[in-house]
Scaffold this motif. Structure first.
Motif: not given
Ligand SMILES: Nc1ncnc2c1ncn2[C@@H]1O[C@H](COP(=O)(O)OP(=O)(O)OP(=O)(O)O)[C@@H](O)[C@H]1O
Ligand SMILES: Nc1ccn([C@H]2C[C@H](O)[C@@H](COP(=O)(O)O)O2)c(=O)n1
Length: 209
Positions: A190, A150, A188, A192-194
């Motif tokens: 797996n 990331r 986190t 998404t940020l949302e």
């Protein structure tokens, strides 16, 4: 109300804190930026970062101001905005030395505790040492490889080099980075940020009124 989001380096703390804060309509507070700003000022002044007395005297002579907004935090010294210089590899390499100094930790904690509620606070020890009374606590993790991949999207360095630096910073920051016993731990890797923001919002206590 205070919500704390702690976690390991580059686990998404500031992105998640910002998303949660925007959803709640409150500011978020990045404690790491204060450690980073102290490190930058120390490096620029040519100080020995492990010398707490020298560093604190320097910080008191040019007070830092944390501008805590939901969209992003900025750190100022008078009219100078330090923010863009705080995520360099040079600051990354020095910041754990500064964050290990009890005197600097007390200085940062004092600034944070003076902030008016409500807010979302992110860092390493928000839910343990600084705001043990927080209404809800979260702790973010992900494997070093995921975090490095990331981060590599934002920096001109390769994944193995970033991963090695993250693992080393995790090691140096271990003492102050334990999750609070009452924190919800979110892997986190797996998500998404949302998805992470949604998991935090779903874990908040029902709001009164
Ligand atoms: N769940 C996710 N999925 C994909 N990318 C993510 C996720 N969470 C965060 N990111 C991305 O990972 C990078 C690191 O996130 P961020 O800067 O929020 O982490 P941090 O924990 O605050 O970092 P640091 O400890 O270095 O301050 C950013 O590019 C962010 O957009
Ligand atoms: N509450 C905190 C916040 C940060 N630190 C240290 C640990 C990190 O290496 C450094 C920078 O933080 P980041 O931007 O990576 O969140 O500051 C800490 O000890 N305690």
């Amino acid at each position: 109300m205070i919500v704390t989001i702690d976690g390991v380096a580059a686990s998404g703390k500031s992105s998640v804190a910002s998303g949660v804060a925007r959803a709640l309509g409150v500011p978020y507070v990045s404690s790491g930026l204060l450690y980073r700003a102290a490190t930058l000022l120390g490096l620029e002044a040519g100080l020995r970062l492990e010398n707490a007395a020298e560093l604190l005297a320097h910080l008191r002579a040019q007070p830092l101001r944390l501008e805590a907004l939901a969209e992003g935090n900025r750190v100022w010294v008078e009219e100078r905005d330090l923010t863009a210089d705080l995520h360099s590899s040079r600051v990354d390499r020095g910041v754990s030395v500064v964050a290990a100094l009890p005197e600097v930790r007390a200085w940062v904690d004092g600034q944070l505790r003076a902030l008016p509620e409500p807010f979302v606070a992110e860092g390493r020890d928000m839910g343990t040492a600084v705001f043990p009374q927080a209404a809800a606590k979260f702790y973010l993790t992900a494997s070093p490889r995921v975090r490095a991949e990331r981060r590599a999207r934002e920096r001109p360095e390769d994944v193995p080099a970033i991963e090695a630096a993250l693992v080393e910073r995790d090691r140096l920051d271990t003492v102050q980075s334990a999750p609070a016993p009452d924190a919800r731990v979110i892997d986190t890797g797996n998500l998404t940020l949302e998805g992470v923001i949604g998991a935090v919002l779903a874990g908040l206590p029902a709001r009164q009124g």
